[in-house]
Design a protein around this motif. Structure first.
Motif, PDB file in Angstrom:
ATOM      1  N   LYS A  13       0.863  -1.173   0.000  1.00  0.00           N
ATOM      2  CA  LYS A  13       0.000   0.000   0.000  1.00  0.00           C
ATOM      3  C   LYS A  13       0.898   1.222   0.000  1.00  0.00           C
ATOM      4  CE  LYS A  13      -3.926   1.625   2.835  1.00  0.00           C
ATOM      5  NZ  LYS A  13      -4.489   2.494   1.889  1.00  0.00           N
ATOM      6  N   GLY A  14       0.674   2.131  -0.929  1.00  0.00           N
ATOM      7  CA  GLY A  14       1.482   3.346  -0.969  1.00  0.00           C
ATOM      8  C   GLY A  14       0.634   4.537  -0.587  1.00  0.00           C
ATOM      9  N   GLN A  15       1.218   5.711  -0.760  1.00  0.00           N
ATOM     10  CA  GLN A  15       0.505   6.944  -0.422  1.00  0.00           C
ATOM     11  C   GLN A  15      -0.697   7.134  -1.332  1.00  0.00           C
ATOM     12  OE1 GLN A  15       3.565  10.016  -0.469  1.00  0.00           O
ATOM     13  NE2 GLN A  15       2.056  11.338   0.497  1.00  0.00           N
ATOM     14  N   HIS A  16      -0.534   6.709  -2.587  1.00  0.00           N
ATOM     15  CA  HIS A  16      -1.583   7.013  -3.564  1.00  0.00           C
ATOM     16  C   HIS A  16      -2.449   5.831  -3.952  1.00  0.00           C
ATOM     17  CE1 HIS A  16       1.535  10.155  -4.269  1.00  0.00           C
ATOM     18  NE2 HIS A  16       0.470  10.852  -3.964  1.00  0.00           N
ATOM     19  N   MET A  34      -1.053  -5.294  -9.755  1.00  0.00           N
ATOM     20  CA  MET A  34      -2.046  -4.288 -10.164  1.00  0.00           C
ATOM     21  C   MET A  34      -2.029  -3.142  -9.161  1.00  0.00           C
ATOM     22  SD  MET A  34      -6.160  -4.716 -10.472  1.00  0.00           S
ATOM     23  CE  MET A  34      -6.245  -5.620 -11.994  1.00  0.00           C
ATOM     24  N   LYS A  35      -1.644  -1.971  -9.624  1.00  0.00           N
ATOM     25  CA  LYS A  35      -1.663  -0.792  -8.745  1.00  0.00           C
ATOM     26  C   LYS A  35      -2.990  -0.079  -8.978  1.00  0.00           C
ATOM     27  CE  LYS A  35       1.115   3.263  -7.554  1.00  0.00           C
ATOM     28  NZ  LYS A  35       2.471   3.779  -7.447  1.00  0.00           N
ATOM     29  N   VAL A  36      -3.766   0.082  -7.928  1.00  0.00           N
ATOM     30  CA  VAL A  36      -5.091   0.688  -8.043  1.00  0.00           C
ATOM     31  C   VAL A  36      -5.028   2.073  -7.422  1.00  0.00           C
ATOM     32  CG1 VAL A  36      -7.540   0.396  -7.512  1.00  0.00           C
ATOM     33  CG2 VAL A  36      -6.061  -1.622  -7.724  1.00  0.00           C
ATOM     34  N   MET A 109       1.357  -4.061 -13.859  1.00  0.00           N
ATOM     35  CA  MET A 109       2.820  -4.086 -14.007  1.00  0.00           C
ATOM     36  C   MET A 109       3.324  -5.515 -13.875  1.00  0.00           C
ATOM     37  SD  MET A 109       3.812  -1.053 -11.359  1.00  0.00           S
ATOM     38  CE  MET A 109       2.756  -1.594 -10.057  1.00  0.00           C
ATOM     39  N   GLU A 110       4.546  -5.722 -14.321  1.00  0.00           N
ATOM     40  CA  GLU A 110       5.137  -7.040 -14.057  1.00  0.00           C
ATOM     41  C   GLU A 110       5.245  -7.212 -12.541  1.00  0.00           C
ATOM     42  OE1 GLU A 110       9.402  -7.700 -14.790  1.00  0.00           O
ATOM     43  OE2 GLU A 110       9.577  -5.541 -15.110  1.00  0.00           O
ATOM     44  N   TYR A 111       5.073  -8.439 -12.095  1.00  0.00           N
ATOM     45  CA  TYR A 111       5.099  -8.712 -10.657  1.00  0.00           C
ATOM     46  C   TYR A 111       6.517  -9.011 -10.202  1.00  0.00           C
ATOM     47  CZ  TYR A 111       4.234 -11.046  -6.209  1.00  0.00           C
ATOM     48  OH  TYR A 111       4.250 -11.409  -4.890  1.00  0.00           O
ATOM     49  N   LEU A 112       6.973  -8.256  -9.200  1.00  0.00           N
ATOM     50  CA  LEU A 112       8.322  -8.490  -8.666  1.00  0.00           C
ATOM     51  C   LEU A 112       8.175  -9.193  -7.314  1.00  0.00           C
ATOM     52  CD1 LEU A 112       9.797  -5.095  -9.821  1.00  0.00           C
ATOM     53  CD2 LEU A 112      10.333  -7.343 -10.732  1.00  0.00           C
ATOM     54  N   GLY A 113       8.184 -10.518  -7.387  1.00  0.00           N
ATOM     55  CA  GLY A 113       7.818 -11.342  -6.230  1.00  0.00           C
ATOM     56  C   GLY A 113       8.858 -11.415  -5.131  1.00  0.00           C
ATOM     57  N   GLY A 115      10.150  -8.934  -3.624  1.00  0.00           N
ATOM     58  CA  GLY A 115       9.870  -7.872  -2.645  1.00  0.00           C
ATOM     59  C   GLY A 115      11.013  -6.877  -2.469  1.00  0.00           C
ATOM     60  N   GLU A 116      10.865  -6.079  -1.417  1.00  0.00           N
ATOM     61  CA  GLU A 116      11.848  -5.013  -1.163  1.00  0.00           C
ATOM     62  C   GLU A 116      13.181  -5.600  -0.694  1.00  0.00           C
ATOM     63  OE1 GLU A 116      10.455  -1.951   1.514  1.00  0.00           O
ATOM     64  OE2 GLU A 116       8.628  -1.699   0.336  1.00  0.00           O
ATOM     65  N   ILE A 117      14.229  -4.840  -0.914  1.00  0.00           N
ATOM     66  CA  ILE A 117      15.554  -5.258  -0.456  1.00  0.00           C
ATOM     67  C   ILE A 117      15.631  -5.076   1.056  1.00  0.00           C
ATOM     68  CG2 ILE A 117      17.987  -4.580  -0.478  1.00  0.00           C
ATOM     69  CD1 ILE A 117      17.554  -3.696  -3.367  1.00  0.00           C
ATOM     70  N   LEU A 162      13.498  -0.280  -4.776  1.00  0.00           N
ATOM     71  CA  LEU A 162      14.205  -1.282  -5.579  1.00  0.00           C
ATOM     72  C   LEU A 162      13.636  -2.643  -5.196  1.00  0.00           C
ATOM     73  CD1 LEU A 162      17.815   0.062  -4.848  1.00  0.00           C
ATOM     74  CD2 LEU A 162      16.292   0.723  -6.730  1.00  0.00           C
ATOM     75  N   LEU A 163      13.075  -3.347  -6.154  1.00  0.00           N
ATOM     76  CA  LEU A 163      12.429  -4.622  -5.828  1.00  0.00           C
ATOM     77  C   LEU A 163      13.154  -5.776  -6.523  1.00  0.00           C
ATOM     78  CD1 LEU A 163       8.595  -3.771  -6.096  1.00  0.00           C
ATOM     79  CD2 LEU A 163      10.074  -3.668  -4.088  1.00  0.00           C
ATOM     80  N   TRP A 164      13.168  -6.920  -5.824  1.00  0.00           N
ATOM     81  CA  TRP A 164      13.759  -8.143  -6.381  1.00  0.00           C
ATOM     82  C   TRP A 164      12.766  -8.839  -7.302  1.00  0.00           C
ATOM     83  CZ3 TRP A 164      18.704  -9.375  -5.930  1.00  0.00           C
ATOM     84  CH2 TRP A 164      19.426  -9.077  -4.785  1.00  0.00           C
ATOM     85  N   THR A 174      11.528   0.829  -9.196  1.00  0.00           N
ATOM     86  CA  THR A 174      10.071   1.019  -9.263  1.00  0.00           C
ATOM     87  C   THR A 174       9.706   2.407  -8.751  1.00  0.00           C
ATOM     88  OG1 THR A 174       9.666   0.264  -7.000  1.00  0.00           O
ATOM     89  CG2 THR A 174       9.704  -1.429  -8.701  1.00  0.00           C
ATOM     90  N   ASP A 175       8.420   2.656  -8.713  1.00  0.00           N
ATOM     91  CA  ASP A 175       7.798   3.861  -8.147  1.00  0.00           C
ATOM     92  C   ASP A 175       8.229   5.157  -8.849  1.00  0.00           C
ATOM     93  OD1 ASP A 175       6.342   5.589  -6.692  1.00  0.00           O
ATOM     94  OD2 ASP A 175       7.175   5.062  -4.743  1.00  0.00           O
ATOM     95  N   PHE A 176       7.491   5.465  -9.893  1.00  0.00           N
ATOM     96  CA  PHE A 176       7.785   6.679 -10.658  1.00  0.00           C
ATOM     97  C   PHE A 176       6.827   7.819 -10.281  1.00  0.00           C
ATOM     98  CE2 PHE A 176      11.112   5.212 -13.435  1.00  0.00           C
ATOM     99  CZ  PHE A 176      11.023   3.838 -13.242  1.00  0.00           C
TER     100      PHE A 176
HETATM  101  N1  LIG Z   1       5.480  -4.415  -9.497  1.00  0.00           N
HETATM  102  C1  LIG Z   1       5.416  -4.765  -8.212  1.00  0.00           C
HETATM  103  N2  LIG Z   1       5.550  -6.035  -7.828  1.00  0.00           N
HETATM  104  C2  LIG Z   1       5.486  -6.397  -6.516  1.00  0.00           C
HETATM  105  N3  LIG Z   1       5.291  -5.533  -5.510  1.00  0.00           N
HETATM  106  C3  LIG Z   1       5.135  -4.237  -5.817  1.00  0.00           C
HETATM  107  C4  LIG Z   1       5.189  -3.780  -7.171  1.00  0.00           C
HETATM  108  N4  LIG Z   1       5.029  -2.440  -7.159  1.00  0.00           N
HETATM  109  C5  LIG Z   1       4.879  -2.078  -5.874  1.00  0.00           C
HETATM  110  N5  LIG Z   1       4.935  -3.145  -5.063  1.00  0.00           N
HETATM  111  C6  LIG Z   1       4.815  -3.153  -3.600  1.00  0.00           C
HETATM  112  O1  LIG Z   1       3.697  -2.373  -3.224  1.00  0.00           O
HETATM  113  C7  LIG Z   1       4.060  -1.376  -2.284  1.00  0.00           C
HETATM  114  C8  LIG Z   1       3.351  -0.083  -2.650  1.00  0.00           C
HETATM  115  O2  LIG Z   1       3.897   0.398  -3.859  1.00  0.00           O
HETATM  116  P1  LIG Z   1       3.628   1.857  -4.401  1.00  0.00           P
HETATM  117  O3  LIG Z   1       4.553   2.142  -5.510  1.00  0.00           O
HETATM  118  O4  LIG Z   1       2.190   2.090  -4.649  1.00  0.00           O
HETATM  119  O5  LIG Z   1       3.822   2.689  -3.135  1.00  0.00           O
HETATM  120  P2  LIG Z   1       5.063   3.369  -2.480  1.00  0.00           P
HETATM  121  O6  LIG Z   1       6.334   2.711  -2.950  1.00  0.00           O
HETATM  122  O7  LIG Z   1       4.846   3.418  -1.031  1.00  0.00           O
HETATM  123  O8  LIG Z   1       5.022   4.778  -3.134  1.00  0.00           O
HETATM  124  P3  LIG Z   1       4.112   6.048  -2.910  1.00  0.00           P
HETATM  125  O9  LIG Z   1       3.576   6.014  -1.532  1.00  0.00           O
HETATM  126  O10 LIG Z   1       5.119   7.123  -3.105  1.00  0.00           O
HETATM  127  O11 LIG Z   1       3.079   5.983  -3.980  1.00  0.00           O
HETATM  128  C9  LIG Z   1       5.570  -1.245  -2.332  1.00  0.00           C
HETATM  129  O12 LIG Z   1       6.074  -1.146  -1.037  1.00  0.00           O
HETATM  130  C10 LIG Z   1       6.058  -2.508  -2.994  1.00  0.00           C
HETATM  131  O13 LIG Z   1       6.613  -3.385  -2.033  1.00  0.00           O
END
Ligand SMILES: Nc1ncnc2c1ncn2[C@@H]1O[C@H](COP(=O)(O)OP(=O)(O)OP(=O)(O)O)[C@@H](O)[C@H]1O
Length: 376
Positions: A13-16, A34-36, A109-113, A115-117, A162-164, A174-176
């Motif tokens: 879950k991100g800010q947006h 899927m980013k909603v 988007m392509e799924y980056l399974g 996760g975060e570093i 940066l996602l693996w 990621t995150d543009f």
């Molecule tokens: N393509 C992806 N594949 C797998 N996980 C993803 C992918 N994109 C985002 N995520 C996960 O979803 C989370 C939310 O991503 P998102 O980019 O919406 O928010 P964010 O990085 O917190 O940025 P912001 O809050 O600035 O929008 C991230 O922490 C990331 O771990």
């Protein structure tokens, strides 16, 4: 289901918006992310409307960027930027589901399974080995070089973005959400004629370079030129007027990403950020970034390779510690015009990796490129 996508669990879950794992039923249930995002955010849109005060009253000819809200403008900018990118170290945008009558936009988007570093433990010790950091750094350098060539400044390079990949062999940027596309910077990188802009016409509405003057990103990763003097210096009222009058606006360029790459590398090596104010205040953080030097620990990485100090002596020049500190020095140069460029990072620090050096061809335990193994 959203179109052909079967929704599975939420991955973040991100800010947006929220990010969900889904399966493409038209492509053998291939996994995707899927980013909603909501088209509007009344609070943010209102704040920006007040801040932006249109110079021209709305009319039939109101530009599209004024007609849509700030939130949707940001999402469209993010999508326009991602659409330009096709690179092994940049997350790929596969499709956008944008029904004008619906309140949400879906970015597939392509799924980056992988996760975060994970780069530090609960005691702020580094968790990555030097060879892992080296691979991550190489991937991000290549991804960033591609972005800059396209005229894109990412503006929020940090480990969390940066996602693996699922097999943990590749890292992708990621995150543009706050990135910026500058046609002028793209031309500067590729050396082409601006009259050949046809291809980018539809995106021109997002190419307003004045947007760069707004601060965006994550404070610990801000480059000094992002921080204006009035954010960390105390002025008397008279000197404030003089200072703001005489201060030329600092130019924001791709060099801010190179600084953030340096901060990121520092995090991966040491498990902490280079500028960490004891009082946790942003004011102090900005002063440290603009005026102070960073320090190094005695060792780096979970394998605890020696660094030989902040100013390592020449006799250690063939060690990974020396090389890493010199690389950090060049990435985190406070003067943007003096800061190393990515092609130089490749030539001077990653050369051996690019030539595909094999473990049987010599000393590959060296952290960031040329040189021989650690001294005993
Ligand atoms: N393509 C992806 N594949 C797998 N996980 C993803 C992918 N994109 C985002 N995520 C996960 O979803 C989370 C939310 O991503 P998102 O980019 O919406 O928010 P964010 O990085 O917190 O940025 P912001 O809050 O600035 O929008 C991230 O922490 C990331 O771990």
């Amino acid at each position: 289901m959203i179109n052909q996508y079967r929704i599975r669990g939420q991955v973040g879950k991100g800010q947006h918006g929220e990010v969900w794992l889904c399966e493409d039923t038209r492509d053998n249930d291939k996994q995707a992310a899927m980013k909603v995002v909501k088209r509007t955010n009344p609070r943010l849109d209102k704040m920006n409307r007040l801040r932006r005060k249109p110079l021209i009253p709305p009319s039939n000819h109101t530009p599209l960027t004024e007609a849509i809200g700030e939130t949707e403008r940001q999402i469209r900018k993010e999508i326009a930027i991602m659409k330009k990118c096709r690179h092994p170290h940049i997350v790929k945008l596969l499709e956008v589901i944008d029904d004008k009558l619906k309140s949400k936009i879906y970015m597939i988007m392509e799924y980056l399974g992988g996760g975060e570093i994970r780069w530090k433990d609960e005691y702020s010790n580094p968790t990555l080995r030097i060879d892992q950091t080296r691979r991550i750094f190489r991937d991000v350098t290549l991804g960033l070089e591609y972005l800059h060539y396209q005229g894109i400044i990412h503006r929020d390079i940090k480990p969390a973005n940066l996602l693996w990949s699922s097999d943990r062999q590749t890292v992708k940027i990621t995150d543009f959400g706050v990135s910026h596309f500058s046609y002028a910077q793209h031309l500067a990188a590729v050396g082409k004629d601006i009259s050949k802009a046809k291809k980018y016409e539809e995106d021109m509405i997002f190419m307003d370079d004045s947007a760069l003057s707004k601060t965006a990103g994550t404070p610990s990763f801000y480059a000094p030129e992002v921080i204006s003097d009035d954010r960390y210096k105390t002025f008397s009222s008279d000197s404030l007027i003089n200072a703001t009058q005489s201060m030329p606006r600092r130019q924001i360029t791709k060099a801010i990403d190179i600084w953030a790459l340096g901060v990121t590398l520092y995090c991966l090596l040491f498990g902490r950020v280079p500028f960490d104010p004891p009082d946790q205040s942003e004011f102090t953080l900005y002063r440290l970034i603009c005026e102070d030097d960073w320090g190094v620990l005695d060792t780096m990485g979970s394998d605890r390779a020696p660094t030989y100090g902040r100013k390592p002596r020449k006799m250690y020049k063939d060690t990974e510690g020396y090389t890493a500190v010199k690389l950090l020095d060049r990435l985190m140069d406070k003067v943007p015009s003096e800061r190393i460029e990515l092609d130089q990072v490749k030539v001077r620090f990653l050369n051996r990796l690019f030539l595909g050096c094999r473990s049987d061809s010599g000393p590959t335990s060296v952290a960031f490129g040329m040189g021989s193994p650690r001294p005993p």
